[in-house]
Design a protein around this motif. Structure first.
Motif, PDB file in Angstrom:
ATOM      1  N   ASP A 116      -6.633   3.659  -5.506  1.00  0.00           N
ATOM      2  CA  ASP A 116      -6.233   2.176  -5.042  1.00  0.00           C
ATOM      3  C   ASP A 116      -4.744   2.288  -4.830  1.00  0.00           C
ATOM      4  OD1 ASP A 116      -5.618  -0.655  -4.822  1.00  0.00           O
ATOM      5  OD2 ASP A 116      -6.760  -1.183  -6.503  1.00  0.00           O
TER       6      ASP A 116
ATOM      7  N   ALA B 113      -2.703   0.003  -4.266  1.00  0.00           N
ATOM      8  CA  ALA B 113      -1.897  -1.122  -5.027  1.00  0.00           C
ATOM      9  C   ALA B 113      -1.466  -0.631  -6.254  1.00  0.00           C
ATOM     10  CB  ALA B 113      -3.031  -2.167  -5.445  1.00  0.00           C
TER      11      ALA B 113
ATOM     12  N   ARG C 260      -4.398   0.400   1.976  1.00  0.00           N
ATOM     13  CA  ARG C 260      -4.755  -0.041   0.827  1.00  0.00           C
ATOM     14  C   ARG C 260      -5.797   0.992  -0.015  1.00  0.00           C
ATOM     15  NH1 ARG C 260      -1.292  -2.716   1.331  1.00  0.00           N
ATOM     16  NH2 ARG C 260      -1.024  -4.616   1.710  1.00  0.00           N
ATOM     17  N   HIS C 261      -6.565   1.492   0.482  1.00  0.00           N
ATOM     18  CA  HIS C 261      -7.587   2.552  -0.437  1.00  0.00           C
ATOM     19  C   HIS C 261      -7.370   4.075   0.413  1.00  0.00           C
ATOM     20  CE1 HIS C 261     -11.493   2.732  -2.418  1.00  0.00           C
ATOM     21  NE2 HIS C 261     -10.295   2.911  -3.434  1.00  0.00           N
TER      22      HIS C 261
ATOM     23  N   ARG D 112      -7.218  -0.056   5.569  1.00  0.00           N
ATOM     24  CA  ARG D 112      -6.331  -1.283   5.349  1.00  0.00           C
ATOM     25  C   ARG D 112      -7.115  -2.440   4.564  1.00  0.00           C
ATOM     26  NH1 ARG D 112      -1.646  -0.609   8.108  1.00  0.00           N
ATOM     27  NH2 ARG D 112      -1.628   1.118   9.970  1.00  0.00           N
ATOM     28  N   ARG D 113      -8.552  -2.386   4.393  1.00  0.00           N
ATOM     29  CA  ARG D 113      -9.158  -3.300   3.839  1.00  0.00           C
ATOM     30  C   ARG D 113      -8.777  -3.492   2.474  1.00  0.00           C
ATOM     31  NH1 ARG D 113     -14.366  -1.163   6.510  1.00  0.00           N
ATOM     32  NH2 ARG D 113     -14.835  -0.505   4.224  1.00  0.00           N
ATOM     33  N   GLU D 114      -8.635  -4.757   2.224  1.00  0.00           N
ATOM     34  CA  GLU D 114      -8.159  -5.219   0.786  1.00  0.00           C
ATOM     35  C   GLU D 114      -9.376  -4.542  -0.331  1.00  0.00           C
ATOM     36  OE1 GLU D 114      -5.615  -6.430  -0.439  1.00  0.00           O
ATOM     37  OE2 GLU D 114      -4.551  -6.914   1.533  1.00  0.00           O
ATOM     38  N   ASP D 115     -10.606  -4.614  -0.089  1.00  0.00           N
ATOM     39  CA  ASP D 115     -11.556  -4.214  -0.786  1.00  0.00           C
ATOM     40  C   ASP D 115     -11.644  -2.817  -0.741  1.00  0.00           C
ATOM     41  OD1 ASP D 115     -12.587  -4.202   1.579  1.00  0.00           O
ATOM     42  OD2 ASP D 115     -14.610  -5.408   0.905  1.00  0.00           O
TER      43      ASP D 115
END
Length: 419
Positions: free
Chosen positions: A106, A108, A127-128, A155-158
């Protein structure tokens, strides 16, 4: 990604790999098709070690947004210095050291992890992160080429879903097989060029590998030999001999290639090369251009080596023209793709005669007569000589001393060589 979509993409990879689609296009086609099926890739990078005298490996990258990055890159040794430090901080080094095949991160949390590159990926909006190491078996490895490395981001947040991770686990090995296949072809070409020469390599790779398959061609032959190399080798330490030979081999080979010639053989400190084409006058001029470039190279090399307190030298060069047999000579299971014939023997004798007449360049009368009128102006006769083992005497020619002595004449000669 549905099973049918995965199978369709696998078929596309296999078919394009078989046709020889270049690796950057393979990667781009793969990523774009994944995105079209809803697998939101934002970046893909694949790299693989190779067999190359300069580069350790080659990589390919794709990103979903315009950037100034190239889609292919080559990297040097990672054995020491900053490249080694960066490699040891990479996700891939961690996977190899721990015997693992993949890592999901992740991004983040990138700031809390001591891995190179992932912080930069996070800053650019990815993002991942998913990394793979696909190891080759012992029989599938070539030297250092024993793994395929890749990473993929979204780039997807999830992040990637479990289904998407499973799809990439299925698809990336197929892409890796296609890229490995392409790299093996590239390695064959590289090794051919390095060990056989550029044209000979292309001839062999086109299938001319049968013993006795030769052709008669007219060619300009170059034979060069270092001055006093035996005495120098005896006067320096063993660890200096190879650097000495390599320095001067580079000084000889680079200008031959730059002038369009092909190096056929390295014989100790000697170099056998040829220049050929439809216009033999052009081939002669190319040989003279290579000789001129060599003199410039060796002057710069000698200045550097002298400043380092290391021995310096130059080379005797013989140029000749004639018919040769060009092709495969040898036994059934050990062949050499080279030139043979009386012309080859004569050019080596001409180079050897340079020592006796104290001229660094000697050209045969056949070479001289085939030059255009402009070219003949720059060569002068050194006399008529009987060459050892050759049944007839001939005039031999060298560069007019005025070329080196007069700036205007040198400028005129260089314009002539430029064509």
């Amino acid at each position: 990604m549905q099973v049918t979509s995965r199978l369709s993409l696998m078929n596309w990879i296999a078919s394009q790999g078989l046709t020889g689609l270049p690796e950057p296009e393979l990667l781009r086609g793969f990523c774009e098709r994944c995105c079209a099926e809803g697998l939101g890739l934002s970046r893909g990078l694949v790299f693989i070690d190779t067999l190359h005298p300069i580069y350790e490996g080659r990589g390919f990258r794709w990103t979903d947004r315009s950037s100034n990055e190239t889609d292919m890159f080559e990297y040097g040794s990672t054995a020491e210095g900053d490249p080694n430090k960066n490699w040891r901080r990479s996700v891939f080094y961690h996977l190899l050291e721990h015997g693992e095949d993949e890592m999901v991160i992740d991004l983040a949390e990138a700031a809390t992890l001591d891995f190179s590159q992932i912080g930069d990926l996070a800053e650019k909006g990815h993002r991942h992160f998913l990394a793979f190491v696909h190891r080759f078996g012992e029989s599938g490895a070539l030297g250092q080429m024993d793994c395929l490395y890749s990473y993929w981001t979204t780039r997807r947040e999830d992040g990637f879903t479990q289904s998407e991770l499973a799809a990439l686990r299925d698809l990336v090995p197929v892409l890796g097989l296609a890229i490995k296949s392409a790299q093996q072809v590239d390695i064959a070409r590289t090794l051919g060029r390095v060990y056989l020469g550029r044209d000979a390599s292309e001839q062999v790779l086109r299938g001319r590998i049968s013993r006795g398959v030769t052709e008669r061609i007219n060619a300009v032959l170059w034979y060069s030999d270092l001055r006093g190399s035996t005495g120098i080798s005896e006067s320096i330490g063993p660890d200096e001999i190879i650097p000495f030979l390599n320095d001067y081999a580079q000084a000889v080979i680079d200008p031959i290639h730059e002038a369009g010639g092909d190096v056929l053989k390295l014989i100790g400190d000697g170099v056998l090369a040829m220049f050929w084409g439809e216009d033999m006058a052009d081939a002669r001029r190319a040989a003279l251009r290579a000789e001129h470039l060599f003199r410039k190279n060796v002057a710069a090399l000698n200045e550097r080596r002298a400043a380092e307190g290391r021995p310096t030298t130059s080379a005797y060069i013989g140029l000749h023209v004639g018919e040769v047999f060009y092709g495969n000579i040898g036994s059934e299971d050990r062949l050499d793709f080279t030139v043979v014939g009386p012309t080859v023997n004569e050019v080596s004798r001409i180079a050897a005669m340079s020592r006796s007449v104290d001229r660094e360049l000697l050209a045969s009368s056949e070479f001289y007569k085939g030059l255009d009128a402009a070219g003949r102006r720059y060569l002068v006769s050194t006399g008529r000589y009987a060459l050892r083992g050759i049944g007839r005497a001939q005039d031999l020619y060298t560069l007019d001393p005025e070329v080196d002595a007069s700036e205007p004449v040198m400028g005129s000669y260089e314009r002539y060589l430029a064509g």
